[in-house]
Motif scaffolding. Structure first.
Motif, PDB file in Angstrom:
ATOM      1  N   SER A   5       0.818  -1.214   0.000  1.00 24.06           N
ATOM      2  CA  SER A   5       0.000   0.000   0.000  1.00 24.06           C
ATOM      3  C   SER A   5       0.846   1.256   0.000  1.00 24.06           C
ATOM      4  CB  SER A   5      -0.942   0.008   1.213  1.00 24.06           C
ATOM      5  OG  SER A   5      -0.192   0.049   2.409  1.00 24.06           O
ATOM      6  N   GLY A   6       2.186   1.094  -0.051  1.00 22.38           N
ATOM      7  CA  GLY A   6       3.045   2.261  -0.122  1.00 22.38           C
ATOM      8  C   GLY A   6       3.402   2.827   1.226  1.00 22.38           C
ATOM      9  N   ASP A   7       3.064   2.128   2.319  1.00 22.84           N
ATOM     10  CA  ASP A   7       3.348   2.617   3.649  1.00 22.84           C
ATOM     11  C   ASP A   7       4.591   1.944   4.202  1.00 22.84           C
ATOM     12  OD1 ASP A   7      -0.143   2.465   4.163  1.00 22.84           O
ATOM     13  OD2 ASP A   7       1.060   4.204   3.604  1.00 22.84           O
ATOM     14  N   VAL A   8       5.153   2.551   5.218  1.00 25.75           N
ATOM     15  CA  VAL A   8       6.369   2.015   5.811  1.00 25.75           C
ATOM     16  C   VAL A   8       6.054   0.720   6.537  1.00 25.75           C
ATOM     17  CG1 VAL A   8       8.213   2.472   7.452  1.00 25.75           C
ATOM     18  CG2 VAL A   8       7.307   4.318   6.047  1.00 25.75           C
ATOM     19  N   ALA A   9       6.822  -0.339   6.202  1.00 23.98           N
ATOM     20  CA  ALA A   9       6.547  -1.636   6.793  1.00 23.98           C
ATOM     21  C   ALA A   9       6.886  -1.658   8.282  1.00 23.98           C
ATOM     22  CB  ALA A   9       7.325  -2.722   6.053  1.00 23.98           C
ATOM     23  N   SER A  10       7.995  -1.008   8.685  1.00 18.99           N
ATOM     24  CA  SER A  10       8.337  -0.949  10.096  1.00 18.99           C
ATOM     25  C   SER A  10       7.473   0.087  10.797  1.00 18.99           C
ATOM     26  CB  SER A  10       9.819  -0.591  10.259  1.00 18.99           C
ATOM     27  OG  SER A  10      10.078   0.647   9.664  1.00 18.99           O
ATOM     28  N   SER A  11       7.110  -0.176  12.052  1.00 22.80           N
ATOM     29  CA  SER A  11       6.166   0.671  12.761  1.00 22.80           C
ATOM     30  C   SER A  11       6.793   1.993  13.181  1.00 22.80           C
ATOM     31  CB  SER A  11       5.660  -0.058  14.003  1.00 22.80           C
ATOM     32  OG  SER A  11       4.880   0.811  14.786  1.00 22.80           O
ATOM     33  N   PRO A  12       6.124   3.130  12.924  1.00 23.04           N
ATOM     34  CA  PRO A  12       6.611   4.415  13.409  1.00 23.04           C
ATOM     35  C   PRO A  12       6.265   4.632  14.877  1.00 23.04           C
ATOM     36  CG  PRO A  12       4.623   4.743  12.155  1.00 23.04           C
ATOM     37  CD  PRO A  12       4.935   3.276  12.079  1.00 23.04           C
ATOM     38  N   PHE A  13       5.506   3.720  15.479  1.00 21.38           N
ATOM     39  CA  PHE A  13       5.095   3.829  16.874  1.00 21.38           C
ATOM     40  C   PHE A  13       5.846   2.787  17.697  1.00 21.38           C
ATOM     41  CE2 PHE A  13       1.463   5.034  14.203  1.00 21.38           C
ATOM     42  CZ  PHE A  13       1.339   6.352  14.587  1.00 21.38           C
ATOM     43  N   GLN A  14       6.350   3.227  18.833  1.00 18.10           N
ATOM     44  CA  GLN A  14       7.181   2.348  19.647  1.00 18.10           C
ATOM     45  C   GLN A  14       6.362   1.339  20.442  1.00 18.10           C
ATOM     46  OE1 GLN A  14       9.686   4.822  22.056  1.00 18.10           O
ATOM     47  NE2 GLN A  14      10.817   5.673  20.321  1.00 18.10           N
ATOM     48  N   HIS A  15       5.146   1.675  20.787  1.00 19.81           N
ATOM     49  CA  HIS A  15       4.338   0.800  21.632  1.00 19.81           C
ATOM     50  C   HIS A  15       2.956   0.601  21.013  1.00 19.81           C
ATOM     51  CE1 HIS A  15       7.465   1.403  24.628  1.00 19.81           C
ATOM     52  NE2 HIS A  15       7.300   2.722  24.511  1.00 19.81           N
ATOM     53  N   GLY A  16       2.344  -0.522  21.394  1.00 23.10           N
ATOM     54  CA  GLY A  16       1.008  -0.801  20.910  1.00 23.10           C
ATOM     55  C   GLY A  16      -0.004   0.238  21.346  1.00 23.10           C
ATOM     56  N   SER A  48      -8.593   1.625   0.536  1.00 25.18           N
ATOM     57  CA  SER A  48      -8.151   0.395   1.199  1.00 25.18           C
ATOM     58  C   SER A  48      -6.991   0.655   2.150  1.00 25.18           C
ATOM     59  CB  SER A  48      -7.737  -0.651   0.154  1.00 25.18           C
ATOM     60  OG  SER A  48      -6.657  -0.180  -0.634  1.00 25.18           O
ATOM     61  N   ALA A  49      -6.099   1.597   1.783  1.00 23.45           N
ATOM     62  CA  ALA A  49      -4.986   1.937   2.665  1.00 23.45           C
ATOM     63  C   ALA A  49      -5.489   2.580   3.957  1.00 23.45           C
ATOM     64  CB  ALA A  49      -4.009   2.873   1.953  1.00 23.45           C
ATOM     65  N   LEU A  50      -6.463   3.486   3.833  1.00 22.58           N
ATOM     66  CA  LEU A  50      -7.018   4.129   5.025  1.00 22.58           C
ATOM     67  C   LEU A  50      -7.685   3.104   5.931  1.00 22.58           C
ATOM     68  CD1 LEU A  50      -7.749   6.555   6.735  1.00 22.58           C
ATOM     69  CD2 LEU A  50      -9.718   6.974   5.239  1.00 22.58           C
ATOM     70  N   ARG A  51      -8.403   2.156   5.363  1.00 21.46           N
ATOM     71  CA  ARG A  51      -9.061   1.143   6.180  1.00 21.46           C
ATOM     72  C   ARG A  51      -8.039   0.282   6.905  1.00 21.46           C
ATOM     73  NH1 ARG A  51     -12.456   1.196   1.502  1.00 21.46           N
ATOM     74  NH2 ARG A  51     -14.513   2.053   2.026  1.00 21.46           N
ATOM     75  N   LYS A  52      -6.901   0.021   6.281  1.00 21.96           N
ATOM     76  CA  LYS A  52      -5.835  -0.734   6.949  1.00 21.96           C
ATOM     77  C   LYS A  52      -5.269   0.063   8.127  1.00 21.96           C
ATOM     78  CE  LYS A  52      -4.325  -3.586   3.075  1.00 21.96           C
ATOM     79  NZ  LYS A  52      -3.200  -3.913   2.156  1.00 21.96           N
ATOM     80  N   TRP A  53      -5.137   1.385   7.962  1.00 20.61           N
ATOM     81  CA  TRP A  53      -4.676   2.220   9.074  1.00 20.61           C
ATOM     82  C   TRP A  53      -5.671   2.134  10.229  1.00 20.61           C
ATOM     83  CZ3 TRP A  53      -3.431   7.487   6.230  1.00 20.61           C
ATOM     84  CH2 TRP A  53      -2.450   7.257   5.245  1.00 20.61           C
ATOM     85  N   GLY A  56      -5.418  -0.942  12.143  1.00 24.52           N
ATOM     86  CA  GLY A  56      -4.108  -1.168  12.733  1.00 24.52           C
ATOM     87  C   GLY A  56      -3.277  -2.184  11.981  1.00 24.52           C
ATOM     88  N   GLU A  57      -3.643  -2.479  10.724  1.00 25.10           N
ATOM     89  CA  GLU A  57      -2.926  -3.473   9.941  1.00 25.10           C
ATOM     90  C   GLU A  57      -1.747  -2.877   9.179  1.00 25.10           C
ATOM     91  OE1 GLU A  57      -5.826  -5.163   7.393  1.00 25.10           O
ATOM     92  OE2 GLU A  57      -6.977  -6.106   9.006  1.00 25.10           O
ATOM     93  N   ALA A  58      -1.736  -1.561   9.021  1.00 29.69           N
ATOM     94  CA  ALA A  58      -0.641  -0.874   8.339  1.00 29.69           C
ATOM     95  C   ALA A  58      -0.533   0.527   8.904  1.00 29.69           C
ATOM     96  CB  ALA A  58      -0.879  -0.824   6.831  1.00 29.69           C
ATOM     97  N   GLU A  59       0.627   1.123   8.737  1.00 29.81           N
ATOM     98  CA  GLU A  59       0.851   2.458   9.269  1.00 29.81           C
ATOM     99  C   GLU A  59       1.453   3.338   8.186  1.00 29.81           C
ATOM    100  OE1 GLU A  59       3.289   1.379  12.510  1.00 29.81           O
ATOM    101  OE2 GLU A  59       1.618   0.759  13.776  1.00 29.81           O
ATOM    102  N   PRO A  60       1.033   4.592   8.113  1.00 30.70           N
ATOM    103  CA  PRO A  60       1.464   5.470   7.022  1.00 30.70           C
ATOM    104  C   PRO A  60       2.904   5.925   7.147  1.00 30.70           C
ATOM    105  CG  PRO A  60       0.103   6.669   8.577  1.00 30.70           C
ATOM    106  CD  PRO A  60       0.052   5.243   9.003  1.00 30.70           C
ATOM    107  N   SER A  61       3.483   6.232   6.003  1.00 28.45           N
ATOM    108  CA  SER A  61       4.805   6.829   5.982  1.00 28.45           C
ATOM    109  C   SER A  61       4.716   8.271   6.462  1.00 28.45           C
ATOM    110  CB  SER A  61       5.370   6.793   4.556  1.00 28.45           C
ATOM    111  OG  SER A  61       4.585   7.609   3.704  1.00 28.45           O
ATOM    112  N   ARG A  62       5.868   8.888   6.712  1.00 33.49           N
ATOM    113  CA  ARG A  62       5.894  10.279   7.160  1.00 33.49           C
ATOM    114  C   ARG A  62       5.265  11.192   6.124  1.00 33.49           C
ATOM    115  NH1 ARG A  62      11.531  12.630   9.090  1.00 33.49           N
ATOM    116  NH2 ARG A  62      11.109  11.033  10.648  1.00 33.49           N
ATOM    117  N   GLU A  63       5.578  10.932   4.833  1.00 31.59           N
ATOM    118  CA  GLU A  63       5.025  11.784   3.773  1.00 31.59           C
ATOM    119  C   GLU A  63       3.500  11.689   3.752  1.00 31.59           C
ATOM    120  OE1 GLU A  63       7.400   9.585   3.416  1.00 31.59           O
ATOM    121  OE2 GLU A  63       9.192  10.768   2.947  1.00 31.59           O
TER     122      GLU A  63
END
Length: 244
Positions: A5-16, A48-53, A56-63
């Motif tokens: 979906s073009g989002d960063v695979a690693s989590s930008p958030f440190q905790h759940g 579909s990307a927004l619904r994943k956010w 909690g299934e995906a997280e957006p990139s900084r951009e």
């Protein structure tokens, strides 16, 4: 690393807990919009990307976070970390979706010349090489529908009948210029021996290209791997506009 979906695979958030709080803020923004699809299109992302956010299934990139915050009318620091007061979105929602005076501006549109250069789809009268008129595409529509930056597309006119019924003489074709090679089966615009063509192309393992016309009157043509090196791919067709 990015996911599909073009989002960063690693989590930008440190905790759940941070992720859950972020999802709650997303949901708060969504509650002030008519639908998730309209919010996604305004932010230039796919629904579909927004619904994943939201799940909690995906997280957006900084951009994408910056683009989303701007479209939603919230501060980026509040959206990502919850800093500051929760925004009052009622007026923003009314102004954008209930017929307020704030309409789209010219900066929100990509202006493309309708006939900068034609692509032959069989025999037909060549289109003029100069722009006859301009057509406007919304930036957010291009991003949401195709996950493309507006600068990565171009508009081409089809000339001829070899790609009928899908593409007719005079149809407008939106082309993804990132696709500069025949990576998968599809309809491409390419240049071969001084002629610009629009055809369905299939690439074989040995490098041979099969150039296929949708109109059964035209026979498929095989291009050897040696001759294929002379072809310049302009891009892949992602949208057609024209008569029924």
């Amino acid at each position: 690393m990015r996911n599909k979906s073009g989002d960063v695979a690693s989590s930008p958030f440190q905790h759940g807990a941070e992720r859950q709080a972020f999802v709650a803020r997303l949901q708060f923004v969504l509650d002030h919009w008519p639908s998730a699809d309209k919010l996604a299109r305004a932010a230039g992302i796919s629904p579909s990307a927004l619904r994943k956010w939201l799940r909690g299934e995906a997280e957006p990139s900084r951009e994408r976070l910056i683009t989303f915050a701007d479209a939603a009318g919230v501060e980026i620091a509040w959206l990502v970390r919850g800093e500051g007061d929760r925004p009052n979105l009622r007026n923003i929602s009314n102004r954008r979706h209930e017929g307020g005076t704030d309409g789209p501006t010219v900066d929100e549109f990509l202006l493309l010349p309708q006939r900068p250069k034609a692509a032959a789809a069989g025999s037909g009268k060549p289109a003029p090489e100069y722009p006859a008129e301009f057509i406007a595409f919304r930036h957010d529509w291009i991003r949401a529908e195709f996950d493309l930056d507006p600068g990565q597309v171009m508009l081409i006119s089809a000339v001829g009948d070899s790609m009928e019924p899908g593409i007719r003489d005079g149809d407008l074709l939106l082309v993804d210029t990132r696709q500069d090679a025949f990576t998968e089966f599809g309809i491409y615009v390419f240049e071969a021996r001084g002629e610009r063509l629009v055809k369905r192309v299939q690439r074989k393992f040995d490098g041979t290209l099969y150039v296929i016309s949708d109109n059964a009157v035209y026979q498929p043509e095989a291009i050897s791997s040696e001759l294929a090196t002379e072809i310049r791919v302009v891009g892949k067709v992602i949208w057609r506009g024209g008569g029924v």
